[in-house]
Design an enzyme around this catalytic site. Structure first.
Site, PDB file in Angstrom:
ATOM      1  N   ASN A   1     -11.195  -2.184  -4.813  1.00 31.41           N
ATOM      2  CA  ASN A   1     -10.417  -1.329  -5.727  1.00 31.41           C
ATOM      3  C   ASN A   1     -11.107  -1.130  -7.084  1.00 31.41           C
ATOM      4  O   ASN A   1     -10.785  -0.181  -7.816  1.00 31.41           O
ATOM      5  CB  ASN A   1      -8.997  -1.875  -5.949  1.00 31.41           C
ATOM      6  CG  ASN A   1      -8.092  -1.779  -4.740  1.00 31.41           C
ATOM      7  OD1 ASN A   1      -7.196  -2.605  -4.553  1.00 31.41           O
ATOM      8  ND2 ASN A   1      -8.290  -0.770  -3.898  1.00 31.41           N
TER       9      ASN A   1
ATOM     10  N   ASP B   1       0.823  -1.216   0.000  1.00 30.37           N
ATOM     11  CA  ASP B   1       0.000   0.000   0.000  1.00 30.37           C
ATOM     12  C   ASP B   1       0.855   1.264   0.000  1.00 30.37           C
ATOM     13  O   ASP B   1       1.966   1.262   0.519  1.00 30.37           O
ATOM     14  CB  ASP B   1      -0.918  -0.036   1.238  1.00 30.37           C
ATOM     15  CG  ASP B   1      -2.045   0.980   1.136  1.00 30.37           C
ATOM     16  OD1 ASP B   1      -2.352   1.444   0.020  1.00 30.37           O
ATOM     17  OD2 ASP B   1      -2.628   1.315   2.195  1.00 30.37           O
ATOM     18  N   GLY B   2       0.319   2.314  -0.574  1.00 28.73           N
ATOM     19  CA  GLY B   2       0.979   3.624  -0.518  1.00 28.73           C
ATOM     20  C   GLY B   2       1.508   4.127  -1.853  1.00 28.73           C
ATOM     21  O   GLY B   2       2.190   5.154  -1.899  1.00 28.73           O
TER      22      GLY B   2
ATOM     23  N   TRP C   1       2.819   8.015  -2.534  1.00 28.70           N
ATOM     24  CA  TRP C   1       4.227   8.184  -2.949  1.00 28.70           C
ATOM     25  C   TRP C   1       4.291   9.125  -4.151  1.00 28.70           C
ATOM     26  O   TRP C   1       5.082  10.063  -4.185  1.00 28.70           O
ATOM     27  CB  TRP C   1       4.816   6.814  -3.301  1.00 28.70           C
ATOM     28  CG  TRP C   1       6.246   6.856  -3.731  1.00 28.70           C
ATOM     29  CD1 TRP C   1       7.353   6.766  -2.938  1.00 28.70           C
ATOM     30  CD2 TRP C   1       6.730   6.996  -5.087  1.00 28.70           C
ATOM     31  NE1 TRP C   1       8.495   6.845  -3.700  1.00 28.70           N
ATOM     32  CE2 TRP C   1       8.143   6.990  -5.019  1.00 28.70           C
ATOM     33  CE3 TRP C   1       6.117   7.128  -6.332  1.00 28.70           C
ATOM     34  CZ2 TRP C   1       8.943   7.100  -6.159  1.00 28.70           C
ATOM     35  CZ3 TRP C   1       6.915   7.253  -7.465  1.00 28.70           C
ATOM     36  CH2 TRP C   1       8.311   7.238  -7.366  1.00 28.70           C
TER      37      TRP C   1
ATOM     38  N   SER D   1      -7.882  -5.305  -4.751  1.00 28.01           N
ATOM     39  CA  SER D   1      -8.992  -5.806  -3.931  1.00 28.01           C
ATOM     40  C   SER D   1     -10.324  -5.685  -4.678  1.00 28.01           C
ATOM     41  O   SER D   1     -10.417  -4.923  -5.659  1.00 28.01           O
ATOM     42  CB  SER D   1      -9.076  -5.021  -2.622  1.00 28.01           C
ATOM     43  OG  SER D   1      -9.584  -3.717  -2.854  1.00 28.01           O
ATOM     44  N   THR D   2     -11.339  -6.378  -4.209  1.00 31.24           N
ATOM     45  CA  THR D   2     -12.665  -6.241  -4.842  1.00 31.24           C
ATOM     46  C   THR D   2     -13.115  -4.780  -4.737  1.00 31.24           C
ATOM     47  O   THR D   2     -13.726  -4.245  -5.655  1.00 31.24           O
ATOM     48  CB  THR D   2     -13.730  -7.153  -4.172  1.00 31.24           C
ATOM     49  OG1 THR D   2     -13.585  -7.065  -2.759  1.00 31.24           O
ATOM     50  CG2 THR D   2     -13.596  -8.591  -4.576  1.00 31.24           C
TER      51      THR D   2
ATOM     52  N   ARG E   1     -12.422   2.436  -7.856  1.00 32.22           N
ATOM     53  CA  ARG E   1     -11.583   3.596  -8.190  1.00 32.22           C
ATOM     54  C   ARG E   1     -11.931   4.119  -9.583  1.00 32.22           C
ATOM     55  O   ARG E   1     -12.615   3.446 -10.360  1.00 32.22           O
ATOM     56  CB  ARG E   1     -10.107   3.198  -8.140  1.00 32.22           C
ATOM     57  CG  ARG E   1      -9.678   2.849  -6.717  1.00 32.22           C
ATOM     58  CD  ARG E   1      -8.191   2.666  -6.620  1.00 32.22           C
ATOM     59  NE  ARG E   1      -7.833   2.340  -5.242  1.00 32.22           N
ATOM     60  CZ  ARG E   1      -6.601   2.313  -4.770  1.00 32.22           C
ATOM     61  NH1 ARG E   1      -5.587   2.602  -5.576  1.00 32.22           N
ATOM     62  NH2 ARG E   1      -6.364   2.009  -3.513  1.00 32.22           N
TER      63      ARG E   1
ATOM     64  N   ARG F   1      -4.671  -1.278   9.217  1.00 31.50           N
ATOM     65  CA  ARG F   1      -5.918  -2.021   9.022  1.00 31.50           C
ATOM     66  C   ARG F   1      -5.657  -3.153   8.045  1.00 31.50           C
ATOM     67  O   ARG F   1      -4.623  -3.228   7.391  1.00 31.50           O
ATOM     68  CB  ARG F   1      -7.038  -1.102   8.540  1.00 31.50           C
ATOM     69  CG  ARG F   1      -6.690  -0.324   7.285  1.00 31.50           C
ATOM     70  CD  ARG F   1      -7.890   0.515   6.798  1.00 31.50           C
ATOM     71  NE  ARG F   1      -7.489   1.417   5.730  1.00 31.50           N
ATOM     72  CZ  ARG F   1      -7.254   2.710   5.871  1.00 31.50           C
ATOM     73  NH1 ARG F   1      -7.413   3.299   7.036  1.00 31.50           N
ATOM     74  NH2 ARG F   1      -6.879   3.442   4.829  1.00 31.50           N
TER      75      ARG F   1
ATOM     76  N   ARG G   1      -0.813   9.371  -9.877  1.00 26.50           N
ATOM     77  CA  ARG G   1      -0.855   8.131  -9.093  1.00 26.50           C
ATOM     78  C   ARG G   1      -0.272   6.949  -9.871  1.00 26.50           C
ATOM     79  O   ARG G   1       0.347   6.051  -9.305  1.00 26.50           O
ATOM     80  CB  ARG G   1      -2.309   7.816  -8.671  1.00 26.50           C
ATOM     81  CG  ARG G   1      -2.869   8.775  -7.625  1.00 26.50           C
ATOM     82  CD  ARG G   1      -4.330   8.438  -7.303  1.00 26.50           C
ATOM     83  NE  ARG G   1      -4.459   7.077  -6.807  1.00 26.50           N
ATOM     84  CZ  ARG G   1      -4.305   6.722  -5.533  1.00 26.50           C
ATOM     85  NH1 ARG G   1      -4.036   7.637  -4.620  1.00 26.50           N
ATOM     86  NH2 ARG G   1      -4.433   5.472  -5.177  1.00 26.50           N
TER      87      ARG G   1
ATOM     88  N   ARG H   1       2.070  -4.761   6.278  1.00 24.17           N
ATOM     89  CA  ARG H   1       1.391  -3.716   5.509  1.00 24.17           C
ATOM     90  C   ARG H   1       2.266  -2.472   5.476  1.00 24.17           C
ATOM     91  O   ARG H   1       2.710  -1.990   6.520  1.00 24.17           O
ATOM     92  CB  ARG H   1       0.026  -3.356   6.111  1.00 24.17           C
ATOM     93  CG  ARG H   1      -0.679  -2.283   5.254  1.00 24.17           C
ATOM     94  CD  ARG H   1      -2.094  -1.986   5.650  1.00 24.17           C
ATOM     95  NE  ARG H   1      -2.734  -1.153   4.617  1.00 24.17           N
ATOM     96  CZ  ARG H   1      -4.004  -1.190   4.291  1.00 24.17           C
ATOM     97  NH1 ARG H   1      -4.808  -2.023   4.914  1.00 24.17           N
ATOM     98  NH2 ARG H   1      -4.491  -0.425   3.343  1.00 24.17           N
TER      99      ARG H   1
HETATM  100  C1  IPE Z   1      -5.528  -2.588   0.126  1.00 20.55           C
HETATM  101  O1  IPE Z   1      -5.149  -1.260  -0.060  1.00 20.55           O
HETATM  102  C2  IPE Z   1      -5.567  -3.316  -1.182  1.00 20.55           C
HETATM  103  C3  IPE Z   1      -4.281  -3.500  -1.852  1.00 20.55           C
HETATM  104  C4  IPE Z   1      -3.103  -3.156  -1.373  1.00 20.55           C
HETATM  105  C5  IPE Z   1      -4.338  -4.142  -3.138  1.00 20.55           C
HETATM  106  P1  IPE Z   1      -6.232  -0.087  -0.208  1.00 20.55           P
HETATM  107  O2  IPE Z   1      -5.476   1.159  -0.416  1.00 20.55           O
HETATM  108  O3  IPE Z   1      -7.231  -0.455  -1.212  1.00 20.55           O
HETATM  109  O4  IPE Z   1      -6.925  -0.108   1.232  1.00 20.55           O
HETATM  110  P2  IPE Z   1      -7.697   1.031   2.016  1.00 20.55           P
HETATM  111  O5  IPE Z   1      -8.700   1.598   1.077  1.00 20.55           O
HETATM  112  O6  IPE Z   1      -6.686   2.047   2.431  1.00 20.55           O
HETATM  113  O7  IPE Z   1      -8.308   0.349   3.198  1.00 20.55           O
HETATM  114  C1  IPE Z   2      -1.651   0.266  -3.314  1.00 15.80           C
HETATM  115  O1  IPE Z   2      -1.442   1.649  -3.336  1.00 15.80           O
HETATM  116  C2  IPE Z   2      -1.975  -0.302  -4.671  1.00 15.80           C
HETATM  117  C3  IPE Z   2      -3.378  -0.725  -4.819  1.00 15.80           C
HETATM  118  C4  IPE Z   2      -4.300  -0.657  -3.910  1.00 15.80           C
HETATM  119  C5  IPE Z   2      -3.756  -1.276  -6.119  1.00 15.80           C
HETATM  120  P1  IPE Z   2      -2.645   2.680  -3.334  1.00 15.80           P
HETATM  121  O2  IPE Z   2      -3.064   2.934  -4.725  1.00 15.80           O
HETATM  122  O3  IPE Z   2      -3.718   2.236  -2.419  1.00 15.80           O
HETATM  123  O4  IPE Z   2      -1.909   3.968  -2.738  1.00 15.80           O
HETATM  124  P2  IPE Z   2      -2.470   4.961  -1.649  1.00 15.80           P
HETATM  125  O5  IPE Z   2      -2.915   4.150  -0.483  1.00 15.80           O
HETATM  126  O6  IPE Z   2      -3.597   5.712  -2.295  1.00 15.80           O
HETATM  127  O7  IPE Z   2      -1.306   5.822  -1.310  1.00 15.80           O
HETATM  128 MG    MG Z   3      -4.048   2.476  -0.448  1.00 17.82          MG
END
Ligand code: IPE
Ligand code: IPE
Ligand code: MG
Length: 233
Positions: free
Chosen positions: A61, A13-14, A18, A58-59, A64, A187, A26, A181
């Site tokens: 995601n 995540d992140g 970044w 994730s489901t 977005r 979480r 993004r 994580r």
């Molecule tokens: C969890 O990250 C899913 C993946 C890393 C693929 P998210 O960024 O989707 O989770 P939330 O929305 O912060 O809980």
């Molecule tokens: C994790 O990074 C990748 C996926 C969930 C696919 P994010 O896209 O969730 O990045 P942040 O959490 O918005 O920084």
């Molecule tokens: Mg995220």
């Protein structure tokens, strides 16, 4: 070093933060995140960790923006078509968990092909959670159990934790010992809820694109110093 660790599950995540922190779109974070992934998988293979599960999409995601989902699916295609070869050549058995019917047809075909081609590889297992949601997985397992009972192939009294585990996408995979994580969020975000009942959790503030082999190794060392009690004394 990895004597007692069998399975590491990672929530990558992140990526978005970044990129934003650097004034980039993004998508640039996702691209850099894919490079981090390559490094971490190399390291995990060197360390001979038997199972790695990655949360790739994730489901949730799917909600977005279409542009971001399309970009991620493009990266995934690229990954499955070329980059995964490196890890395959290192002897990985590759598996996918999640609701694959939500994905594009060419991706589904590629996934099945990779699973088939690597099924006899023995060095380690790479499990990729794609279009994955833990609650959906548990509901699907409950439905499978109900169908088996209705068809007379399973007795209600024979449904126990072991039978139920075997109806999940992760059937046959040992539960994660450690969940990592990145990005500072503390979480689970609908990841492996059943499977992590007794997993150790490690949250790092590092954003996934900045995550390194060194930090990964340090986290495994930290895990090795923890005492797991499983409710006993
Ligand atoms: C969890 O990250 C899913 C993946 C890393 C693929 P998210 O960024 O989707 O989770 P939330 O929305 O912060 O809980
Ligand atoms: C994790 O990074 C990748 C996926 C969930 C696919 P994010 O896209 O969730 O990045 P942040 O959490 O918005 O920084
Ligand atoms: Mg995220």
């Amino acid at each position: 070093m990895t004597d007692n660790i069998k399975h590491v599950a990672i929530i990558m995540d992140g990526n978005g933060r970044w990129a934003t922190s650097k004034g980039l779109p993004r998508s640039a974070g996702h691209k850099k995140g894919a490079e981090t992934l390559r490094q971490i998988l190399e390291t995990a293979a060197d360390m001979k960790i038997p199972y790695i599960t990655l949360y790739a999409f994730s489901t949730e995601n799917w909600q977005r923006d279409k542009a971001e989902v399309d970009y991620l699916m493009g990266l995934l295609r690229q990954y499955l078509n070329s980059e995964i070869k490196e890890i395959e050549d290192r002897g990985a058995r590759i598996l996918f968990i999640g609701e694959r019917e939500m994905l594009a047809n060419d991706i589904i075909v590629k996934m099945s092909e990779l699973e088939r081609r690597t099924k006899n590889n023995k060095d380690f297992t790479l499990c990729i959670a794609l279009s994955y949601g833990s609650r959906a997985e548990i509901v699907a397992a409950a439905k499978k159990a109900a169908i088996l009972v209705a068809e007379g192939e399973l007795k209600v009294n024979d449904i126990d934790e072991k039978t139920f585990s075997n109806l999940l996408y992760t059937a046959g995979i040992p539960d994660p010992d450690l969940v990592i994580r990145t990005s500072g969020e503390q979480r689970i975000s609908n990841y492996l809820l059943w499977q992590i009942a007794y997993s150790e959790l490690y949250f790092t503030k590092t954003l996934w694109p900045d995550f390194s082999a060194e930090e990964f190794k340090a986290i495994i060392s930290d895990f090795n110093s923890r005492e797991r009690r499983y409710g006993k004394v």
